[in-house]
Write a protein that holds these residues in place. Structure first.
Motif, PDB file in Angstrom:
ATOM      1  N   GLU A   6      37.559  64.099  53.952  1.00 29.57           N
ATOM      2  CA  GLU A   6      36.629  65.220  53.785  1.00 29.57           C
ATOM      3  C   GLU A   6      37.326  66.561  54.049  1.00 29.57           C
ATOM      4  O   GLU A   6      37.082  67.554  53.359  1.00 29.57           O
ATOM      5  N   GLU A   7      38.219  66.566  55.062  1.00 35.39           N
ATOM      6  CA  GLU A   7      38.946  67.796  55.364  1.00 35.39           C
ATOM      7  C   GLU A   7      39.897  68.162  54.225  1.00 35.39           C
ATOM      8  O   GLU A   7      40.024  69.340  53.857  1.00 35.39           O
ATOM      9  N   LEU A   8      40.564  67.159  53.652  1.00 35.31           N
ATOM     10  CA  LEU A   8      41.436  67.414  52.507  1.00 35.31           C
ATOM     11  C   LEU A   8      40.648  67.972  51.333  1.00 35.31           C
ATOM     12  O   LEU A   8      41.089  68.906  50.654  1.00 35.31           O
ATOM     13  N   ALA A   9      39.484  67.389  51.089  1.00 32.95           N
ATOM     14  CA  ALA A   9      38.645  67.851  49.978  1.00 32.95           C
ATOM     15  C   ALA A   9      38.212  69.297  50.208  1.00 32.95           C
ATOM     16  O   ALA A   9      38.192  70.120  49.276  1.00 32.95           O
ATOM     17  N   ARG A  10      37.877  69.629  51.461  1.00 29.89           N
ATOM     18  CA  ARG A  10      37.459  71.002  51.775  1.00 29.89           C
ATOM     19  C   ARG A  10      38.603  71.989  51.536  1.00 29.89           C
ATOM     20  O   ARG A  10      38.414  73.049  50.920  1.00 29.89           O
ATOM     21  N   LEU A  11      39.798  71.637  52.022  1.00 25.65           N
ATOM     22  CA  LEU A  11      40.953  72.522  51.872  1.00 25.65           C
ATOM     23  C   LEU A  11      41.348  72.691  50.409  1.00 25.65           C
ATOM     24  O   LEU A  11      41.687  73.793  49.959  1.00 25.65           O
ATOM     25  N   GLY A  13      39.377  72.382  47.865  1.00 24.25           N
ATOM     26  CA  GLY A  13      38.349  73.205  47.232  1.00 24.25           C
ATOM     27  C   GLY A  13      38.576  74.679  47.509  1.00 24.25           C
ATOM     28  O   GLY A  13      38.390  75.531  46.622  1.00 24.25           O
ATOM     29  N   ALA A  14      38.984  74.992  48.735  1.00 23.15           N
ATOM     30  CA  ALA A  14      39.280  76.386  49.086  1.00 23.15           C
ATOM     31  C   ALA A  14      40.455  76.914  48.260  1.00 23.15           C
ATOM     32  O   ALA A  14      40.441  78.060  47.794  1.00 23.15           O
ATOM     33  N   ILE A  15      41.471  76.071  48.072  1.00 21.68           N
ATOM     34  CA  ILE A  15      42.634  76.477  47.257  1.00 21.68           C
ATOM     35  C   ILE A  15      42.208  76.719  45.816  1.00 21.68           C
ATOM     36  O   ILE A  15      42.656  77.679  45.173  1.00 21.68           O
ATOM     37  N   ILE A  18      40.634  80.088  45.615  1.00 20.54           N
ATOM     38  CA  ILE A  18      41.669  81.127  45.720  1.00 20.54           C
ATOM     39  C   ILE A  18      42.427  81.253  44.404  1.00 20.54           C
ATOM     40  O   ILE A  18      42.705  82.369  43.939  1.00 20.54           O
ATOM     41  N   ASP A  19      42.780  80.116  43.799  1.00 23.91           N
ATOM     42  CA  ASP A  19      43.499  80.143  42.519  1.00 23.91           C
ATOM     43  C   ASP A  19      42.701  80.874  41.453  1.00 23.91           C
ATOM     44  O   ASP A  19      43.260  81.654  40.663  1.00 23.91           O
ATOM     45  N   GLU A  20      41.393  80.624  41.414  1.00 26.51           N
ATOM     46  CA  GLU A  20      40.542  81.304  40.434  1.00 26.51           C
ATOM     47  C   GLU A  20      40.555  82.814  40.667  1.00 26.51           C
ATOM     48  O   GLU A  20      40.629  83.610  39.721  1.00 26.51           O
ATOM     49  N   GLU A  21      40.520  83.228  41.941  1.00 28.09           N
ATOM     50  CA  GLU A  21      40.532  84.653  42.265  1.00 28.09           C
ATOM     51  C   GLU A  21      41.891  85.270  41.930  1.00 28.09           C
ATOM     52  O   GLU A  21      41.956  86.389  41.403  1.00 28.09           O
ATOM     53  N   VAL A  22      42.967  84.537  42.215  1.00 31.57           N
ATOM     54  CA  VAL A  22      44.312  85.030  41.887  1.00 31.57           C
ATOM     55  C   VAL A  22      44.441  85.243  40.383  1.00 31.57           C
ATOM     56  O   VAL A  22      44.960  86.279  39.924  1.00 31.57           O
ATOM     57  N   LEU A  23      43.963  84.291  39.589  1.00 28.06           N
ATOM     58  CA  LEU A  23      44.036  84.423  38.131  1.00 28.06           C
ATOM     59  C   LEU A  23      43.223  85.612  37.632  1.00 28.06           C
ATOM     60  O   LEU A  23      43.649  86.332  36.717  1.00 28.06           O
ATOM     61  N   ARG A  24      42.050  85.836  38.230  1.00 27.34           N
ATOM     62  CA  ARG A  24      41.245  86.998  37.834  1.00 27.34           C
ATOM     63  C   ARG A  24      41.989  88.293  38.141  1.00 27.34           C
ATOM     64  O   ARG A  24      41.988  89.233  37.337  1.00 27.34           O
ATOM     65  N   LEU A  25      42.625  88.339  39.298  1.00 24.79           N
ATOM     66  CA  LEU A  25      43.350  89.549  39.692  1.00 24.79           C
ATOM     67  C   LEU A  25      44.582  89.777  38.824  1.00 24.79           C
ATOM     68  O   LEU A  25      44.914  90.924  38.484  1.00 24.79           O
TER      69      LEU A  25
END
Length: 363
Positions: A6-11, A13-15, A18-25
């Motif tokens: 579950e912790e791996l899935a959470r991390l 998902g967070a990445i 972040i990747d989506e935000e990096v691509l937008r920027l």
């Protein structure tokens, strides 16, 4: 309490977020770069590349880096990002000495990024000519190697060329053995440029003592031969291995681990001061006792460090020489201006080749 899965899935998902935000920027940055290109076009600018602005961005990236990624990685990453954004405005056209896959080709991409339009030329003279006539924006040529010394042809070209030096880059030379064979014992011939053979002499004697070493016009040409021949290998860099699809059989063949080549970037416009600059000049003095002391004395009196001096025949008279000098500082700095004025009085030829940011060695 969350399980490991579950912790791996959470991390992860967070990445993803972040990747989506990096691509937008990144896309937002690219659109701004396109808008800058349109403004420059409207203003009638022909050169879209701004080296001073690029240097400022890269310095800021390293200064603001909070880790854990090393600053050198972020610098390379941003260089490629800026190169790609610039290509949306107008790709930088760069002529370089040597075929595709040569070390000069690698140096050109290291300096301008892989989105630059790199154009191979058959000689150093052709790089100068192509840049002088405006066929390209910049040229890249080798000027010295830490083990082999100065590239005399490059120095000689400055005697008649109107081009200036607007940049430099340092490339650590790592030689690799490229070959279709899977074992060293299967190699019968090794092709390479004579300098590369000399720089790998001890490795070749130790690992391939019975193998025939054959000189090629360039390491890239050596790779092209090795691709076609059975039991043949070539000495070249990683860039050549990637371009020609020839696997690396052995790495770091160079006898001197610190083997480094310095390359110059040629252009038609002088660079503005950055605070971390060096200046190259060529000069010739009278053939009389103490003439060189009088030429160099102003540098000492004004506290200016000379980092290199090299002499070459002037080709204008028997035993007549010109001196190529590198000093610390920019040609527009008052102290440098004063020193140069004094040096001119002791010279029969005095030509400032350019001021440009000091290069940092990239591993």
């Amino acid at each position: 309490m969350a399980t490991d899965e579950e912790e791996l899935a959470r991390l992860r998902g967070a990445i993803d977020e972040i990747d989506e935000e990096v691509l937008r920027l990144i896309s937002r940055r690219a659109r701004h770069a396109q808008a800058i290109g349109e403004v420059k076009k409207s203003a009638g600018q022909h050169s879209f590349w701004s080296p001073k602005r690029e240097a400022e961005v890269l310095q800021k990236v390293e200064a603001q880096n909070g880790g854990p990624l090393p600053g050198a990685f972020l610098r390379r990453w941003y260089l490629e990002l800026m190169s790609a954004c610039l290509a949306l405005e107008k790709p930088v056209r760069v002529a370089y000495f040597g075929p595709e896959g040569s070390y000069t080709h690698t140096a050109a991409l290291q300096y301008f990024g892989s989105s630059a339009e790199a154009i191979p030329e058959v000689s150093i003279g052709e790089v100068f000519r192509k840049t002088e006539c405006g066929g390209v924006d910049f040229g890249v040529v080798p000027v010295e190697n830490s083990t082999e010394g100065m590239v005399s042809h490059t120095l000689d070209m400055f005697l008649s060329s109107p081009l200036c030096i607007c940049g430099e880059t340092l490339l650590r030379i790592h030689h690799h053995l490229l070959c279709k064979e899977e074992k060293l014992e299967s190699v019968a011939r090794v092709y390479a440029h004579p300098q590369s053979l000399a720089q790998c002499r001890r490795w070749l004697e130790r690992h391939l003592p019975q193998v025939e070493c054959i000189a090629a016009s360039s390491n890239a040409e050596a790779v092209r031969i090795a691709v076609k021949e059975e039991k043949a290998a070539a000495i070249a860099g990683k860039n050549a291995a990637h371009i020609y699809g020839l696997p690396i059989l052995a790495s770091h063949l160079e006898d001197e681990p610190s083997n480094t080549t310095r390359f110059l970037v040629l252009g038609s416009q002088q660079r503005k001061p950055t605070g971390e600059d060096k200046t190259s000049i060529l000069s010739s003095c009278l053939d009389e006792p103490g003439a060189l002391v009088h030429l160099l004395g102003p540098l000492a009196r004004h506290g200016i460090s000379m980092t290199k001096i090299e002499s070459r025949p002037s080709k204008r008279g028997l035993w007549n020489y010109v001196f190529f000098l590198d000093i610390e500082g920019h040609m527009d700095e008052p102290v440098v201006v004063e020193a140069f004025e004094e040096m001119k009085k002791a010279s029969i030829l005095f030509k400032v080749l350019g001021s440009y940011p000091r290069a940092q060695l990239k591993h």
